[in-house]
Write a protein that holds these residues in place. Structure first.
Motif, PDB file in Angstrom:
ATOM      1  N   LEU A  32       0.786  -1.231   0.000  1.00  0.00           N
ATOM      2  CA  LEU A  32       0.000   0.000   0.000  1.00  0.00           C
ATOM      3  C   LEU A  32       0.818   1.282   0.000  1.00  0.00           C
ATOM      4  N   GLY A  33       2.124   1.186   0.304  1.00  0.00           N
ATOM      5  CA  GLY A  33       2.936   2.393   0.452  1.00  0.00           C
ATOM      6  C   GLY A  33       3.032   3.222  -0.816  1.00  0.00           C
ATOM      7  N   GLY A  34       3.269   2.576  -1.955  1.00  0.00           N
ATOM      8  CA  GLY A  34       3.386   3.321  -3.201  1.00  0.00           C
ATOM      9  C   GLY A  34       2.083   3.979  -3.604  1.00  0.00           C
TER      10      GLY A  34
ATOM     11  N   TRP B 188       1.265  11.944  -7.648  1.00  0.00           N
ATOM     12  CA  TRP B 188       2.411  11.554  -8.453  1.00  0.00           C
ATOM     13  C   TRP B 188       1.974  10.782  -9.688  1.00  0.00           C
ATOM     14  N   THR B 189       2.660  11.022 -10.793  1.00  0.00           N
ATOM     15  CA  THR B 189       2.450  10.261 -12.014  1.00  0.00           C
ATOM     16  C   THR B 189       3.180   8.924 -11.917  1.00  0.00           C
ATOM     17  N   ILE B 190       2.971   8.073 -12.905  1.00  0.00           N
ATOM     18  CA  ILE B 190       3.685   6.800 -12.949  1.00  0.00           C
ATOM     19  C   ILE B 190       5.190   7.035 -12.993  1.00  0.00           C
TER      20      ILE B 190
ATOM     21  N   ILE C 267       6.305   8.051  -9.326  1.00  0.00           N
ATOM     22  CA  ILE C 267       6.262   6.925  -8.398  1.00  0.00           C
ATOM     23  C   ILE C 267       7.302   5.878  -8.796  1.00  0.00           C
ATOM     24  N   GLY C 268       7.580   5.766 -10.095  1.00  0.00           N
ATOM     25  CA  GLY C 268       8.604   4.838 -10.551  1.00  0.00           C
ATOM     26  C   GLY C 268       9.998   5.262 -10.132  1.00  0.00           C
ATOM     27  N   ILE C 269      10.299   6.555 -10.246  1.00  0.00           N
ATOM     28  CA  ILE C 269      11.604   7.057  -9.821  1.00  0.00           C
ATOM     29  C   ILE C 269      11.763   6.899  -8.307  1.00  0.00           C
ATOM     30  N   TYR C 270      10.684   7.157  -7.574  1.00  0.00           N
ATOM     31  CA  TYR C 270      10.699   6.917  -6.133  1.00  0.00           C
ATOM     32  C   TYR C 270      11.051   5.454  -5.843  1.00  0.00           C
ATOM     33  N   GLY C 271      10.450   4.556  -6.599  1.00  0.00           N
ATOM     34  CA  GLY C 271      10.761   3.138  -6.425  1.00  0.00           C
ATOM     35  C   GLY C 271      12.201   2.800  -6.765  1.00  0.00           C
ATOM     36  N   ILE C 272      12.742   3.438  -7.812  1.00  0.00           N
ATOM     37  CA  ILE C 272      14.136   3.195  -8.177  1.00  0.00           C
ATOM     38  C   ILE C 272      15.063   3.635  -7.044  1.00  0.00           C
TER      39      ILE C 272
END
Length: 459
Positions: free
Chosen positions: A274-276, A285-287, A290-295
């Motif tokens: 659920l965090g993302g 946030w856009t994809i 959120i993707g850069i955050y994940g990276i």
């Protein structure tokens, strides 16, 4: 124990690496589907309301956890009787791959229930495969090396997940307004971001990655010898499970460890699932963002696992798990206390205009800072829990005890997402729902502190 030692000595290096590559193969599902791309897309774009989307996603995770909790220990006991683990992994891999491919049909505005069911089915198949893969570990290396290879394998998993995430963010995820990816090109394969095809593609992509990279485990990693046929194995496995449950209650250290993990892993599962989506809904946030955050989190996670592999060998699994839980507690408090323009529940106001760049407000940068703590601790808390268990049982009982280990990770795993989803639905506040995760970390840590190490050690 002599037989176990001989098996460990005969294990070739490529067999150990084949086993570790299972994590490399499996992690992109959790990275790009569960947490950073598809999950946030489901919550923020498929659902008409983010609170309803978070609740539906949480209930999907809870449903998968309920099935896993019931069947994991049964399958672990049966595996000990039938012997080889690879046929089971292959069976559940097929289910996972098919379910992930069907996520392509999760179009914006389409019914939520079928997609949640497909995601839940993939989650169940993924977890069952992990049960059988984990139970192979005690036969591959000595107990002294278990913590090292467990953390390295987890780090490999994060690296694999990060590579797939970079590919999605750099070459598939495009702005709906410009139609361009972050590197300024059109999405590969002509994917339409308006139709959510960049997020929907993560299902088939993670399925293909899994199919290709579990092959080294099948080709090179030695499996257990052949046991009895499946039908009598089911009867004996169920009987053995009953006796194992009675036995573990007498092994108080292992029992206490399983209870502690049952509680804190609930929080880990909920934060992972659920965090993302929570961040995407709160900051819009856009994809790409959120993707850069994940990276960023995955880069930190790889470093965390490499450091933990040394700490686990030097100081033991318990120290690593305790330290990781403290970091996760601090990080979750920080995450749920941060919102547009503030952090720490408003005690620290963070005014500032949005620069229109990536993470353009001070509050978003504060959120990422707390996320770094999650990245540091996320892998080690799970990898060193695995090595904690492996050091506490013999190779001959690994299947049934790793079945109970999976049970402890999933027995109440539906509770944390269910609590988060229910509090969110009743209050209309995703923040209040996410705050419930803190309780699971604190209580699990309190129980773990009173647990011996290794867990089978006489107190």
């Amino acid at each position: 124990m002599m037989a176990d030692t001989m098996v460990v000595q005969r294990t070739p290096r490529r067999g150990v690496w084949g086993w570790m590559f299972f994590d490399w193969a499996a992690q992109p599902f959790f990275t790009v589907v569960t947490t950073f791309i598809f999950g946030p897309y489901f919550v923020s774009r498929m659902a008409t309301d983010p609170a309803m989307g978070q609740a539906a996603w949480g209930y999907g995770i809870a449903a998968a956890g309920f099935v896993i909790a019931i069947l994991s220990p049964v399958l672990g006991s049966i595996a000990d009787q039938t012997g080889p683990r690879k046929p089971w992994i292959a069976f559940f891999a097929a289910i996972k791959i098919i379910s992930l491919c069907l996520l392509w049909y999760a179009e914006p505005g389409s019914p939520l229930v079928p997609i949640v069911l497909l995601f839940s089915l993939a989650s169940v198949a993924a977890e069952f495969s992990i049960v059988f893969n984990d139970s192979m570990m005690p036969r591959l290396v000595s107990k002294e090396e278990i913590g090292k290879i467990s953390n390295i394998a987890w780090g490999l998993g994060y690296l694999g997940g990060m590579i797939v995430l970079i590919f999605v963010v750099g070459f598939l995820a495009a702005s709906p307004e410009s139609g361009k990816t972050i590197i300024g090109s059109a999405p590969l394969f002509g994917l339409d971001p308006v139709a959510g095809e960049d997020a929907r593609a993560t299902g088939p992509i993670s399925a293909l990655w899994y199919l290709v990279f579990i092959l080294p485990m099948f080709f090179f990693t030695p499996d257990s010898g052949k046991g009895i046929a499946i039908r009598p194995a089911v009867r004996l496995g169920l009987s053995e499970l009953k006796s194992t449950i009675g036995e573990v209650r007498q092994r108080t250290g292992i029992f206490r460890f399983l209870v502690a993990r049952m509680i804190y892993q609930d929080g880990v599962n909920a934060l992972l699932g659920l965090g993302g989506a929570f961040a995407a809904a709160m900051f819009g946030w856009t994809i790409t963002e959120i993707g850069i955050y994940g990276i960023i989190l995955n880069v930190v996670a790889i470093f965390g696992c490499l450091v933990a592999s040394r700490l686990d060998t030097s100081f033991g699994s318990k120290v690593v798990v305790v330290f990781s839980l403290v970091l996760l507690t601090i990080a979750t408090i920080g995450i749920v206390s941060t919102g547009p323009g503030y952090t720490l529940f408003g005690l620290w106001q963070m005014p500032g205009a949005d620069t229109n760049g990536l993470f353009g407000t001070p509050a978003e940068k504060a959120y990422i800072a707390f996320g770094l703590l999650v990245g540091i601790a996320f892998g080690p808390v799970q990898a060193s829990s695995r090595s904690y268990m492996a050091r506490s049982v013999s190779a001959d009982e690994a299947g049934r005890y790793f079945g109970l280990y999976a049970l402890s990770g999933r027995a109440t795993s539906f509770v944390a997402p269910f609590v988060v989803a229910t509090v969110t639905a009743l209050s209309g506040s995703p923040r209040l729902g996410m705050a419930m995760i803190i309780i699971f970390f604190v209580v699990g840590l309190a129980v773990l502190l009173r647990t011996p190490y290794p867990a089978d050690e006489v107190e």
